[in-house]
Design a protein around this motif. Structure first.
Motif, PDB file in Angstrom:
ATOM      1  N   TYR A 114     138.723 -28.003 -23.654  1.00 50.33           N
ATOM      2  CA  TYR A 114     137.568 -27.813 -22.778  1.00 50.33           C
ATOM      3  C   TYR A 114     136.888 -26.472 -23.075  1.00 50.33           C
ATOM      4  O   TYR A 114     137.563 -25.437 -23.161  1.00 50.33           O
ATOM      5  CB  TYR A 114     137.996 -27.834 -21.310  1.00 50.33           C
ATOM      6  N   THR A 161     128.941 -21.640 -16.105  1.00 51.94           N
ATOM      7  CA  THR A 161     128.837 -23.067 -16.397  1.00 51.94           C
ATOM      8  C   THR A 161     128.776 -23.300 -17.904  1.00 51.94           C
ATOM      9  O   THR A 161     128.177 -22.514 -18.632  1.00 51.94           O
ATOM     10  CB  THR A 161     127.579 -23.672 -15.744  1.00 51.94           C
ATOM     11  N   ARG A 193     128.538 -29.313 -26.881  1.00 47.02           N
ATOM     12  CA  ARG A 193     127.547 -30.173 -27.545  1.00 47.02           C
ATOM     13  C   ARG A 193     126.219 -30.229 -26.796  1.00 47.02           C
ATOM     14  O   ARG A 193     125.172 -30.447 -27.405  1.00 47.02           O
ATOM     15  CB  ARG A 193     128.085 -31.605 -27.645  1.00 47.02           C
ATOM     16  N   LEU A 194     126.258 -30.118 -25.479  1.00 51.62           N
ATOM     17  CA  LEU A 194     125.077 -30.401 -24.652  1.00 51.62           C
ATOM     18  C   LEU A 194     124.642 -29.164 -23.876  1.00 51.62           C
ATOM     19  O   LEU A 194     125.443 -28.290 -23.595  1.00 51.62           O
ATOM     20  CB  LEU A 194     125.397 -31.518 -23.654  1.00 51.62           C
ATOM     21  N   PRO A 195     123.363 -29.139 -23.483  1.00 52.14           N
ATOM     22  CA  PRO A 195     122.892 -28.035 -22.638  1.00 52.14           C
ATOM     23  C   PRO A 195     123.574 -28.062 -21.270  1.00 52.14           C
ATOM     24  O   PRO A 195     124.099 -29.097 -20.846  1.00 52.14           O
ATOM     25  CB  PRO A 195     121.391 -28.309 -22.485  1.00 52.14           C
ATOM     26  N   SER A 196     123.524 -26.972 -20.583  1.00 48.11           N
ATOM     27  CA  SER A 196     124.126 -26.888 -19.252  1.00 48.11           C
ATOM     28  C   SER A 196     123.520 -27.942 -18.332  1.00 48.11           C
ATOM     29  O   SER A 196     122.366 -28.330 -18.477  1.00 48.11           O
ATOM     30  CB  SER A 196     123.890 -25.499 -18.669  1.00 48.11           C
ATOM     31  N   GLY A 197     124.332 -28.417 -17.419  1.00 48.84           N
ATOM     32  CA  GLY A 197     123.881 -29.436 -16.478  1.00 48.84           C
ATOM     33  C   GLY A 197     123.999 -30.851 -16.994  1.00 48.84           C
ATOM     34  O   GLY A 197     123.888 -31.804 -16.224  1.00 48.84           O
ATOM     35  N   HIS A 198     124.174 -30.991 -18.287  1.00 42.65           N
ATOM     36  CA  HIS A 198     124.449 -32.294 -18.890  1.00 42.65           C
ATOM     37  C   HIS A 198     125.962 -32.315 -19.110  1.00 42.65           C
ATOM     38  O   HIS A 198     126.445 -31.847 -20.136  1.00 42.65           O
ATOM     39  CB  HIS A 198     123.717 -32.453 -20.214  1.00 42.65           C
ATOM     40  N   PRO A 199     126.714 -32.839 -18.129  1.00 45.26           N
ATOM     41  CA  PRO A 199     128.162 -32.612 -18.154  1.00 45.26           C
ATOM     42  C   PRO A 199     128.864 -33.200 -19.380  1.00 45.26           C
ATOM     43  O   PRO A 199     128.528 -34.275 -19.851  1.00 45.26           O
ATOM     44  CB  PRO A 199     128.644 -33.284 -16.866  1.00 45.26           C
ATOM     45  N   GLU A 200     129.807 -32.434 -19.869  1.00 47.09           N
ATOM     46  CA  GLU A 200     130.769 -32.947 -20.835  1.00 47.09           C
ATOM     47  C   GLU A 200     132.103 -33.093 -20.119  1.00 47.09           C
ATOM     48  O   GLU A 200     132.333 -32.449 -19.100  1.00 47.09           O
ATOM     49  CB  GLU A 200     130.912 -31.987 -22.017  1.00 47.09           C
ATOM     50  N   ALA A 201     132.984 -33.910 -20.696  1.00 44.84           N
ATOM     51  CA  ALA A 201     134.198 -34.163 -19.924  1.00 44.84           C
ATOM     52  C   ALA A 201     135.397 -34.404 -20.833  1.00 44.84           C
ATOM     53  O   ALA A 201     135.507 -33.789 -21.895  1.00 44.84           O
ATOM     54  CB  ALA A 201     133.962 -35.299 -18.945  1.00 44.84           C
ATOM     55  N   PHE A 202     136.285 -35.269 -20.386  1.00 45.52           N
ATOM     56  CA  PHE A 202     137.598 -35.449 -20.987  1.00 45.52           C
ATOM     57  C   PHE A 202     137.534 -35.804 -22.473  1.00 45.52           C
ATOM     58  O   PHE A 202     138.208 -35.188 -23.305  1.00 45.52           O
ATOM     59  CB  PHE A 202     138.319 -36.552 -20.208  1.00 45.52           C
ATOM     60  N   ILE A 203     136.739 -36.793 -22.819  1.00 45.79           N
ATOM     61  CA  ILE A 203     136.697 -37.222 -24.228  1.00 45.79           C
ATOM     62  C   ILE A 203     136.117 -36.123 -25.104  1.00 45.79           C
ATOM     63  O   ILE A 203     136.597 -35.880 -26.218  1.00 45.79           O
ATOM     64  CB  ILE A 203     135.889 -38.536 -24.362  1.00 45.79           C
ATOM     65  N   GLU A 204     135.111 -35.440 -24.629  1.00 47.06           N
ATOM     66  CA  GLU A 204     134.498 -34.372 -25.403  1.00 47.06           C
ATOM     67  C   GLU A 204     135.515 -33.255 -25.670  1.00 47.06           C
ATOM     68  O   GLU A 204     135.554 -32.679 -26.763  1.00 47.06           O
ATOM     69  CB  GLU A 204     133.274 -33.808 -24.664  1.00 47.06           C
TER      70      GLU A 204
END
Lengths: 367, 367, 367, 367
Positions: free
Chosen positions: C132, C286, C301-312
């Protein structure tokens, strides 16, 4: 105290709020709409029989004539009684704490304001949410320029307790135009929202485009209102209030966005103020915590993490009134943070313009 | 893939989303607006030189002629290129996945829709938020009547990244009418908000009263929009989007209130759906957790507590397209949950009506 | 891939994670414990028949002999197969990604570690939570001294899915000592907790005083574990894990307290890192937002507010392995952030000491 | 009131709490440790000079002899004065409300308990967190069997205000063994945590294995404590308290896990109780909201969404004492929910066993 007898909600809140800091004593009451129930409620609260009056007229007359008579009259009746009782109390020389919305019409509001100015006494309107320490912190930050120029304000007040045809004392009078006045949710909670914006930002509302709705069949007053706002200086806003949103309890929220930063606050979690600055991590300001200004500190009783809530905020209004009365007595001047007759009049003007806009199909309506 | 070269944001998202379930392979690209940069970006992504095209026209022609040619064209260019590329791809017989907003004008939208209907191929528009499992759960609950009749919808999309005069690839084209189209924040995120409401509730938008604002000096397009909504059947709504709210990242929120219950969902915390019923404690439905319907389950990869997020939701759109293509091949019909050309056209109609209402002083404007 | 056939959970996660960044292709598998089921699972995943092996021994032999043979072996079997498969793969010259806990005993762990050192290849253990971005941010801040000297660490891993006598593939092997090893919840999630502390703080565990419990009647392995920790340098800690806490999904939490500040992170809301400094307002860092260091940025990978999670996060382990393999090929050295055989061995040592302490009545047991 | 003069924290809390429901009047005080400061503090609070005593002995003697003498003595001194003042007040026939921890040693505790039993008067100990409505709801649910058999309890009390060598009245006496007693954080907040568990669950603590730490150099008492707990019936527990966790304000948390469900509550957000049942969505019970039992309802003043907090919970202790005194007068018996001398004695026993366990290297120590 006038109003606030058995089964009333807000009367008990006023009593707790006045008691909290030990600055008030309940000495007399005309607590209900009939003499019998008034006296029974007075007895239940431990008032001596001779100061448990049958009517508000008797109370004003009786207390005015006593040497140890009441100094402040709290008016916590349904809305339609605010005007006569408040006017009577002001004219009889009492200081007044009156619930909101102040009165039903602008002509009443102006007559009352003139009387207050003539009498020169304290007249507070219990827009109680302005008593929260972090609301005062927000005000200090916005007015001190920490957010830069204000661009946008979003204020929301979500409730759900009138989602069905309720019965019960609280629901009944609030949905009855003869007691509640010309506005339903708009008057009951929309005026809180408007005052909160004004208190925090100092922005002047210039135009409103509104939609009022009665969702529950048979209801005589609006139970939902949404509107677009234009403020002086180019700021824009959004206000939505509702009493039919199932699951929402008393969810008043304010967000203020400026050119340098923004703030967000929620009444249901009132000990946190979210503070964002350009290109910096979000900060959480907590009541009693580091980084607060004097307004918040002076409105705070407990260390951070020991939450304060609704009654404490409400008490800040009462204690502010007490401070002001004492300051006036000693000829001092004090900064008045409690809402005054001015806020009350502004709330009535707000209701009127919103009703006009909604009746005219959402037309932008000027203040 | 057309667009999505170096420094692009959404192209990489499309590639991750297509890759996640192993249903797509990137085989060819025209990735930038100049042949040179296109070919450089293709090389960087490992495309063979002969399939790393200089222009989208070459790509369509080249791939149409190959036996192992691409089957699906992903269009991830700035908005102004959507129309010619999409029309070309549809007419050349490709399936298409196109970013939103679909095109700039209703006449383009209608021409494209006619072409799609004539070709009979798949045409998806990446309103990606409809790919979240709990958004699909909300849809299933609302459409299955669990909330009763819908009374009120609040949709918000808060961003702050354009609060100042930004420079950079993403900011530049989004604030340039020649590339972004006639709407700024309204087109970029307002159309997401509108589609989310439509996807979840199925309500038909009938009238809108809107206010568009350009807060940042010198900006040619709106960076903030708020509006009141009227839906068929008497439901009311509120939509506000902004790209100047400092501290807000990508804060898309939806609340739907009915006569029997309500739902709330936030994109930044997408694995929880708040469910309220009349006179019952609030429930938190979690992705992968108890109490969910088939739509959410089918869109879920991981057990509860193992969060899924933006890319996974986006992948649900791509995988839905793949499923549909396979179903069509085998002559089966499948429920289509991914957004189609219909959603794209509706988004363009929405932009046009909002622009009209705002230009006419917030007048209620019909659909 | 070895293991990860039909009804497996973690195998699919590994496949998504490997696919996400387009750095891996699944080329061969021995996916189940019987040849028949292995081949059926391979077919379902689209593997060519000749590379869908019946056993892991066949896979290693077959792939070693192909010119286009697999380069990395993913081991996603139940725990008891980790040792033979990993040892075989290492000795056959493959890079390995192996699930945790590494093996059952310290003698296995040491034998495997020696083999890895002899072979000189990459050996990663999927302690995926260290992937993470904000966990890496926490590591960078702690190790860079931003918290001062570390005093206290609290790590918790709450699950409830084994609160009753479950049946099903996942529950069965995890509660069976012959497949899961000598530890239940301790091995399954306690090792994650231990590695997270070690990864973020770099503290050396010196002593543990532990209590293991089997709450569900008839269960052969612990389903709950709590322990006090002593680290080198005087820091203290607390670790609690459970799989019987009804309502808890996958609630891994870490708090680190130093002399200058503290950090808190929750896996279920992984895009926020709470940062407290002495006498300053709380900050929320964040993912993708302002104030982050390079480790977090590189894992994003993504800008803030575009959540990344477990797989990422899991993909960050796989992509780190790919980066390292490429770096080794070109003779470069790269900072290795993915967990290695060292972490795996440390996890086995941790299990052994905790089991010893618990068996000896919670005695402080040294490392 | 004894103690609670200028700069004291908890004395003012007791005064607010007693005032809130109008059931108490402050009539006399010995408010500080010197006669001069006592009288000055009394004057500042508006006490008449003859009832603003110089010492607690004078107060007890003076009030006992008055016809209108105080009925209840509030003891809000530093800990070391609890024993003599409480014993004196009990023996002089007063009802007592005493702060926690009750006294320093078990022999004091037993002597005081015997005196209370002999006198037969009310003796409350202000474990104030048991006054929160949702804590009482939790108790009612646990004791009513809604969670099934209790398996695990986690109680945490996180503070950070003593993370450095503080100076100031509050910090000074709490870190001075002669005034605070043999325990630091353990006595100050650990006893709150222990009582909360006991109040909610009714479980009997049988063994404890503890680690106490002094993190701040030069500190004479523990500022951090963690321990494993064993309860009668096989339940297990975990307790951690700290005053050096930077950023934590007053973060008391309780989680109770049973065979049928679980509950979680946080003092800093006290109007929500998280309720999980096997295989069902999480429920959020809110103070004043649907689904609550009588204990919570009776402890509630305001409708849901109008938050109550620390002072209101504290007032529930005071009002419970007042109710009990009135009930005793009229010969009625009432359910006593306020903490009594029994809770106080149990807290001292808890401190002693924990100190023993910690001194003996974390050995499991029996109650």
């Amino acid at each position: 105290m006038v109003g606030g007898g058995k089964d009333a909600f807000i009367g008990a809140v006023h009593r707790h709020a006045a008691a909290l800091d030990g600055r008030y004593q309940l000495v007399a009451g005309a607590l209900s709409s009939t003499p019998e129930r008034s006296r029974a409620s007075g007895a239940a609260l431990g008032l001596p029989p001779e100061r448990s009056y049958g009517t508000w007229e008797e109370l004003l007359a009786g207390e005015r004539d006593r040497e140890d008579g009441a100094e402040v009259i709290s008016i916590v009746t349904p809305n339609h009684m605010h005007f006569p009782v408040a006017l009577g109390a002001v004219q009889a020389g009492f200081h007044v704490v009156c619930d909101k919305p102040l009165v039903h019409t602008m002509s009443q509001a102006q007559e009352l304001e003139a009387a207050v100015q003539a009498a020169g006494n304290v007249f507070a309107v219990t827009y109680n949410y302005s008593g929260y320490p972090l609301v005062r912190q927000a005000r200090e930050m916005v007015r001190g320029g920490q957010l830069g120029d204000i661009r946008k304000v979003i204020v929301e007040y979500h409730q759900g307790w009138l989602a069905t045809e309720q019965h019960g004392k609280q629901a009944d009078w609030r949905t009855d135009p003869s007691r509640s006045g010309p506005a339903g949710a708009l008057g009951d909670i929309g005026t809180h929202a408007e005052q909160l914006v004004s208190f925090v930002t100092g922005l002047h509302l210039q135009e409103v485009a509104a939609e009022l709705t009665r969702f529950v069949p048979g209801r005589a007053l609006d139970d939902d209102a949404s509107m677009l706002l234009r403020f002086g200086g180019g700021a824009r806003g959004l206000l939505t209030v509702s009493q039919i949103e199932i699951g929402r309890e008393n969810d008043l929220r304010l967000s203020v966005f400026g050119t340098q930063g923004s703030l967000s606050w929620r009444q249901e979690n009132p000990n946190v103020l979210v503070y964002d600055r350009l290109d910096a991590p979000r900060q959480l300001l907590t009541r009693g915590g580091p980084g607060l200004g004097t307004a918040a500190q002076q409105a705070t009783r407990l260390p951070s993490g020991h939450p304060e809530a609704f009654i404490e905020a409400f008490a800040n209004i009462y204690t502010g009134v007490a401070d002001d009365i004492w300051a006036r007595r000693s000829g001092e001047s004090s900064e008045v943070l409690y809402p005054t007759i001015r806020d009350g009049v502004q709330g009535v003007a707000f209701m009127e313009r919103v009703l006009t806009s909604a009746q005219e199909g959402g037309r932008w309506t000027a203040f």
